[in-house]
Write an enzyme that holds these catalytic residues in place. Sequence first.
Site, PDB file in Angstrom:
ATOM      1  N   GLN A   1       3.051  -8.602   0.985  1.00  0.00           N
ATOM      2  CA  GLN A   1       2.106  -8.612   2.045  1.00  0.00           C
ATOM      3  C   GLN A   1       1.686  -9.884   3.271  1.00  0.00           C
ATOM      4  OE1 GLN A   1       0.509  -6.079   3.362  1.00  0.00           O
ATOM      5  NE2 GLN A   1      -1.255  -5.782   1.749  1.00  0.00           N
TER       6      GLN A   1
ATOM      7  N   ARG B  46      -7.306 -12.782  -8.860  1.00  0.00           N
ATOM      8  CA  ARG B  46      -5.618 -12.051  -9.174  1.00  0.00           C
ATOM      9  C   ARG B  46      -5.264 -11.373  -9.170  1.00  0.00           C
ATOM     10  NH1 ARG B  46      -6.716  -8.403 -15.201  1.00  0.00           N
ATOM     11  NH2 ARG B  46      -4.577  -8.516 -15.653  1.00  0.00           N
TER      12      ARG B  46
ATOM     13  N   GLU C  71      -4.412 -10.103   5.021  1.00  0.00           N
ATOM     14  CA  GLU C  71      -4.459 -10.238   5.958  1.00  0.00           C
ATOM     15  C   GLU C  71      -3.917 -11.910   6.121  1.00  0.00           C
ATOM     16  OE1 GLU C  71      -7.593  -8.094   8.851  1.00  0.00           O
ATOM     17  OE2 GLU C  71      -7.057  -7.121   6.408  1.00  0.00           O
TER      18      GLU C  71
ATOM     19  N   LEU D 102      -2.430  -8.620  -8.282  1.00  0.00           N
ATOM     20  CA  LEU D 102      -2.350  -7.435  -9.595  1.00  0.00           C
ATOM     21  C   LEU D 102      -0.988  -6.192  -9.628  1.00  0.00           C
ATOM     22  CD1 LEU D 102      -5.461  -5.481  -8.439  1.00  0.00           C
ATOM     23  CD2 LEU D 102      -5.369  -7.468 -10.132  1.00  0.00           C
TER      24      LEU D 102
ATOM     25  N   GLY E  55      -8.491  -9.828  -1.236  1.00  0.00           N
ATOM     26  CA  GLY E  55      -7.595  -8.931  -0.497  1.00  0.00           C
ATOM     27  C   GLY E  55      -6.515 -10.000   0.030  1.00  0.00           C
TER      28      GLY E  55
ATOM     29  N   THR F 134       1.705  -1.038   1.851  1.00  0.00           N
ATOM     30  CA  THR F 134       1.225  -1.898   0.679  1.00  0.00           C
ATOM     31  C   THR F 134       1.682  -2.059   0.071  1.00  0.00           C
ATOM     32  OG1 THR F 134      -0.799  -1.236   1.401  1.00  0.00           O
ATOM     33  CG2 THR F 134      -0.734  -3.370   2.941  1.00  0.00           C
TER      34      THR F 134
END
Lengths: 707, 329
Positions: free
Chosen positions: A603, A593, A670, A595, A667, A471
């Site tokens: 992702q 945010r 997913e 990154l 996150g 990832t």
Amino acid sequence: MSHDPQPVPPKAPGHPLGAASARREGRAKVTGAARYAAEHAPPHRVHAWPVPATVARGRITAVDTADALALPGVHAVLTHENAPRLEQAEDPAVAVLQGPAVPHRGWYVALAVADSLETARAAAEAVRVTYDAEEYDVTLTADHPDRYLPKEVNGGHPGTRERGDFDAAYAGALVTVDATYTLTALHNHPMEPHASTAWWDGGHLTVHDSSQGSTKARDDLAALFGRDRRDVTVVAEHIGGGFGSKGTLRPQAVLAAMAAQVTGRPVTLALPRREMPAVVGHRAPTLQRVRLGAGADGVLTALAHEVVTHTSTVKEFVEQAAVPARVMYTSPHSRTVHRVVALDVPSPSWMRAPGEAPGMYALESAMDELAVLLDLDPVELRLRNEPATEPDSGRPFSSRGLARALREGADRFGWRPRDPRPGVRREGDLLLGTGVAAATYPVLIFPSSAEAFAAPDGGFRIRINATDLGTGARTVLGQIAAEVLGAPEERVRVEIGRSDLPDAFLAGGSSGTGSWGWAVHKACSALKAELSRRQEPLPQEGVTVSADTREEIAAGTPYARHAFGAHFAEVQVDTVTGEIRVRRMLGMFAAGRILNPRTARSQFIGGMTMGIGMALTEHSTMDPVVGGFAERDLASYHLPVCADVHTIEAHWLDEDDPHLNPMGSKGIGEIGIVGAAAAVGNAVHHALGVRLRTLPLTPDAVLPHLP
Amino acid sequence: MKPFAYLRPATVEEAVRARATHPGSAFLGGGTNLVDLMKLGVSGPELLIDVGRLPLDRIEELPDGGLRIGATVRNSDLAAAPAVRERYPVLSQALLAGASGQLRNAATTGGNLLQRTRCLYFQDVSVPCNKRRPGSGCPAVEGVHRDLAVLGHSAHCVATQPSDMAVALAALDAAVEVTGPDGDRTVPVTAFHRLPGEHPERDTVLEPGELITAVRLPPPRPLAHGHYRKARDRASYAFALVSVAALLEVRDGVVHHAALAYGGLAPRPWRAAAAEEALRGAPATADAFGRAADAELSAARPLRDNGFKVELARRLTVSVLARLAARHR
């Protein structure tokens, strides 16, 4: 993927965080230098090959290993009669070779260990297992007599929630939708199979494991083998994907450690692809009934989401598909219920966005049905149902970017003008349509610890047992450290993926960057403060600072914290064959945010692609005749291929949420899959004029409905 | 995998001789299917005779205007050959609809014809299968059979033949050149694969020890247009749910010549004789095409979950023929 609609911006000098930094291990991976668990070959290593049960339920009455042991080069055959005894397992699915009971087809009943992989395989095939086969039940039905209400579902959520008076509100609603959606079982099928290389050195166990979290894997192995956790080291340096299936300890690690104990040799075990569907988890099938009641303005007055799913007889795992309905829309009267039945099937487990992925397919399809019923634009319908606070908890949202994601996504996609009439856009034999669906995923953060080190030469090193599944975790942690330390990224070394590094939570629940990053941020902030206090040059041994985030995370939050998003899809339905293809897809995400835009984009579009597979191609059939999953290779389990994914774009909003973590991130691992299948399905309805409520939408399912 | 010996003969004669003297041997072409089956335990030859590098890798022009395709010509090379692309586009299209680029680079013409069914039960040695273990039973009849046969199957086996290439060859009236201990013979592609009957273990009419050396294409009909269309679950790298290879020649709005073959429906590439009979002299209209498809497909005996293939085949037939007919206007 025909083109990249969003060129990666050049790296902003001096601000590592937010830069599109390339993966630190990218070169090692593409040159083959990066080694995965099965590629570690300590001296005298031997190979193992497992023997799966061929009955769906029963007991082993005899195991004949004579032929297997007679093969030259065979070191051992482990069975329930001779395998090392394990301590009580927290997860009974890894209590392998401990007894004669067979709870499902594919459950491991023996393990052959030999000099070569080929000999181990031949030995495994020569093991003769005799069973006392029993009647089995592997078929999930909505009214299965053994279904029950679980107290809790995956994620620790209550199984049932009631607010207000759903029945009365639904009965009194002006407009209602009552629809049932059927989702098949799905499998994660990461590129790298579950694999381990294990050896004992004195009393110390070392395992190279393809694991999403080697801290927990170490603790679990220590418990199973009755050792102190200091006597176990688990290494998970490079992982070829997991999608949840490597989040918990899996049989290969336990079997490899057992075999190493018995043979006194390092043992490698890579699970055969065909055996994975039975032993490394799956997304359980769900039968989901959604009822919506609304006024003429489309504002929901009643919402019920009722889910029936299966678990195994080994353990209870309940896919929390009704949980997102507790988050998404205003609904004064609500009922969200899970029912589960324990069948003689393999144990279900985590698969990318458990709960949200299947649940949002049903909820977002039902919202589309309501929009059609009301002749209301489906984007507008969702905007009208934006809640002021999280419906189920009443808590304020730390930030809720759904409305903006819907509006900006619609603009970028070219959603309007849109003729809402279904089944009218023709291009030769093709019918075209567009669809929208919302996405949500909770912000999960778990305690982690990290160490930051400054060397006298001006270099830095951070150490934390994070896991990089491919990832970009390693890369983004380096960016966080560099940002805090005010150092160039290349001056920061990042050590992750070993359980003897500071403990950290596993890579799961889209929690990695937030959880690990917080610990890294804290350690680096403390290191920076320490360095600024110092007048004299650093000592030879440098300066090391440790930090953990237990306190911060225990303090909790008064906010409901979720990422949101919106998917827009354009599909074509071939009226000759029923073949559906996604022409273009656009995801707009509000996830705090971002990154690293390069790894984030991967992702997002990876999740969206997996959503296309869920909508159109992927299915695991539970075969009642033999009592196991039917599609067990990548030829028959149809993951989307490049030709299935034409133009796919991911964009995001700049979201400034001060209630998350020091980086301000949510996150992103997913949310890309959540709602993606619904957007495709809604586009299919718009194209075809028929609502299909069972996934996947393969030609045989579409054919009866073609004009 | 069980240990096996490996032999790479230099000539066809040597290969055939080796096969005749080793009853437990098997010919190896590109290995894209056989090696998988060996890993799965479905096939366990003691000796692999690698015929993939025999000097059979040429595509020759025949005096009658046809082509002779050597058995070891790779699928990629065959699909790309100008003579095939220009004169037999249906074959090129069928090849490119199959497998993936990497597999096509390895797979041979002869091996492609001999690939085995992808029926999930056939590939799983832990369950019964009459094709793999005669007399053990067929779980597919009651089990997972969406992808399996609706035509030509028997109570003993409902498997389908998976090749795309073979479907085009069947429509093209291609012939398979075979050599063996008893000499050479030529078998029409349409008669090459067997129907299972009571012996599903035998896929083809090849006798033990016989080796495919070439596939011969008759000269193309200059006025016929051809097309291959495959319906599948995903856009690439999936076997056909149903495929159609069609050649059509229309004169003055009337079908003068038609050749039609189906993939995905049967244990062999299914040459649609009844449909062709119905088409001959019929008006080149969608109605007539539909009636022709019905004439063929009325014989279908679908299983519980694969009846959709009949409707899919009908739709593909009408669509492909209509498209070809339009080219004659």
